[in-house]
Design an enzyme around this catalytic site. Structure first.
Site, PDB file in Angstrom:
ATOM      1  N   ASN A  14       0.867  -1.176   0.000  1.00 33.77           N
ATOM      2  CA  ASN A  14       0.000   0.000   0.000  1.00 33.77           C
ATOM      3  C   ASN A  14       0.908   1.231   0.000  1.00 33.77           C
ATOM      4  O   ASN A  14       1.480   1.572   1.025  1.00 33.77           O
ATOM      5  CB  ASN A  14      -0.900  -0.034   1.247  1.00 33.77           C
ATOM      6  CG  ASN A  14      -1.747   1.219   1.380  1.00 33.77           C
ATOM      7  OD1 ASN A  14      -1.803   2.046   0.480  1.00 33.77           O
ATOM      8  ND2 ASN A  14      -2.415   1.358   2.521  1.00 33.77           N
ATOM      9  N   LYS A  16       0.134   4.279  -0.276  1.00 35.11           N
ATOM     10  CA  LYS A  16      -0.501   5.467   0.313  1.00 35.11           C
ATOM     11  C   LYS A  16      -0.272   6.688  -0.591  1.00 35.11           C
ATOM     12  O   LYS A  16      -0.217   6.535  -1.805  1.00 35.11           O
ATOM     13  CB  LYS A  16      -0.007   5.672   1.746  1.00 35.11           C
ATOM     14  CG  LYS A  16      -0.181   4.383   2.580  1.00 35.11           C
ATOM     15  CD  LYS A  16       0.052   4.546   4.040  1.00 35.11           C
ATOM     16  CE  LYS A  16      -0.146   3.207   4.740  1.00 35.11           C
ATOM     17  NZ  LYS A  16       0.001   3.281   6.186  1.00 35.11           N
ATOM     18  N   HIS A 100      -9.463   1.284   4.949  1.00 31.73           N
ATOM     19  CA  HIS A 100      -8.195   1.422   5.664  1.00 31.73           C
ATOM     20  C   HIS A 100      -8.390   2.346   6.871  1.00 31.73           C
ATOM     21  O   HIS A 100      -9.182   3.291   6.807  1.00 31.73           O
ATOM     22  CB  HIS A 100      -7.129   1.991   4.719  1.00 31.73           C
ATOM     23  CG  HIS A 100      -5.754   1.910   5.287  1.00 31.73           C
ATOM     24  ND1 HIS A 100      -5.282   2.830   6.197  1.00 31.73           N
ATOM     25  CD2 HIS A 100      -4.768   1.011   5.104  1.00 31.73           C
ATOM     26  CE1 HIS A 100      -4.045   2.491   6.539  1.00 31.73           C
ATOM     27  NE2 HIS A 100      -3.704   1.391   5.895  1.00 31.73           N
ATOM     28  N   GLY A 178       2.768   2.320  10.785  1.00 30.24           N
ATOM     29  CA  GLY A 178       3.725   3.422  10.643  1.00 30.24           C
ATOM     30  C   GLY A 178       4.454   3.788  11.922  1.00 30.24           C
ATOM     31  O   GLY A 178       5.073   4.839  12.007  1.00 30.24           O
ATOM     32  N   SER A 218       3.714  -2.116  10.292  1.00 27.79           N
ATOM     33  CA  SER A 218       5.167  -2.196  10.493  1.00 27.79           C
ATOM     34  C   SER A 218       5.760  -3.535  10.067  1.00 27.79           C
ATOM     35  O   SER A 218       6.692  -4.034  10.713  1.00 27.79           O
ATOM     36  CB  SER A 218       5.525  -1.863  11.948  1.00 27.79           C
ATOM     37  OG  SER A 218       5.152  -0.534  12.249  1.00 27.79           O
TER      38      SER A 218
HETATM   39  P1  13P Z   1       3.216   0.403   7.660  1.00 38.45           P
HETATM   40  O1  13P Z   1       3.727  -0.865   7.041  1.00 38.45           O
HETATM   41  O2  13P Z   1       3.952   1.614   7.170  1.00 38.45           O
HETATM   42  O3  13P Z   1       3.131   0.310   9.141  1.00 38.45           O
HETATM   43  O4  13P Z   1       1.713   0.615   7.128  1.00 38.45           O
HETATM   44  C1  13P Z   1       0.811  -0.432   7.231  1.00 38.45           C
HETATM   45  C2  13P Z   1      -0.403  -0.099   6.464  1.00 38.45           C
HETATM   46  O5  13P Z   1      -1.136   0.796   6.822  1.00 38.45           O
HETATM   47  C3  13P Z   1      -0.674  -0.858   5.241  1.00 38.45           C
HETATM   48  O6  13P Z   1      -1.941  -0.601   4.760  1.00 38.45           O
END
Ligand code: 13P
Length: 261
Positions: A14, A16, A100, A178, A218
């Site tokens: 993802n 983002k 999400h 994150g 993470s």
């Molecule tokens: P991270 O891997 O950056 O923690 O994000 C996870 C996430 O939100 C995937 O959709």
């Protein structure tokens, strides 16, 4: 009753709100070179809408699949700024992330909108990756299962078995997204087993046994294998580490190896 086929892990990136079209092309070009073994793992990348079409073209001859990060439930009309399932399909995607936690948190998505979007994805032949997960406050108040139960009910009320067979669920504890604070394999497994149990109650044993449940939060190359070895964890939804080609390729490789458990 014949047992369902074993669940093949799925690793989805993802991205983002990251990557210009040019950067997306660079990243996917590298991923195509780095990821070559798809025997034990399926791979999806989810760029922003603006890069979908170019990335789709680049993935024509590849086994890496394409997903979008969101969709709107209406097909067309006066809905300024929205993107429908049909348009996403038209851009070449096969998957779409729905609900999400960032959408729930920053864009006021509710159980109802998640349900409508999941339906719309299926109607357009897209595989929805439906995200659920508790916040830190909810976990600390011992409300994890209660929250997951409400999210499952909210997303999947009114669905039949055949529809559920087309979907993927992602358990993403909000406190692990994150933050670098990954759920332990045991914490994640406990939540995944709970989700599968609820799906079994609602849609039957066979459907629940075939359902892919991804973990997100993470995920990094060095924690992938331990998570993937858990019996109810069937892949990962990767944020930050999916933006870096070597990390994402390493996660895919480690998931494939762990799948041979
Ligand atoms: P991270 O891997 O950056 O923690 O994000 C996870 C996430 O939100 C995937 O959709």
């Amino acid at each position: 009753m014949t047992p369902p086929p074993p669940r093949k892990p799925l690793i989805a990136g993802n991205w983002k709100l990251n990557k210009t079209i040019k950067e997306a092309i660079e990243l996917v070009t590298l991923l195509k070179r780095l990821i070559t073994d798809f025997q034990n793992v399926d791979v999806v990348v989810c760029p922003p809408f603006t890069a979908l079409s170019d990335v789709s073209e680049l993935l024509m001859e590849s086994e890496i699949q394409l997903g979008a990060q969101d969709l709107y439930w209406e097909e067309k009309g006066a809905f300024t700024g929205e993107v429908s399932g049909a348009l996403i399909k038209d851009a070449g995607a096969a998957f779409v992330i729905v609900g999400h936690s960032e959408r729930r948190q920053f864009f006021h998505e509710t159980h109802d909108t998640v349900q409508k979007k999941t339906k719309a994805a299926l109607k357009n032949g897209l595989i929805p990756i439906v995200c659920i997960g508790e916040t830190l406050k909810e976990r600390e108040a011992s409300k994890t299962f209660e929250v997951l139960e409400a999210q499952i009910k909210g997303a999947f009320t009114g669905f039949n078995k055949e529809e559920i067979q087309q979907i993927t669920v992602a358990y993403e504890p909000v406190w692990a997204i994150g933050t670098g604070k990954v759920a332990t394999p045991a914490q994640a497994e406990e939540a995944h087993a709970f989700v599968r149990g609820r799906m079994q109650k609602a849609f039957g044993e066979e459907t629940a046994a075939a359902l892919r449940i991804l973990y997100g939060g993470s995920v990094k190359p060095d924690n992938t294998a331990d998570l993937m070895r858990e019996p109810d964890i069937d892949g990962a939804l990767v944020g930050g580490a999916s933006l870096e080609p070597n990390s994402f390729a390493e996660i895919v490789k480690n998931a494939g190896v762990a799948a041979l458990r």
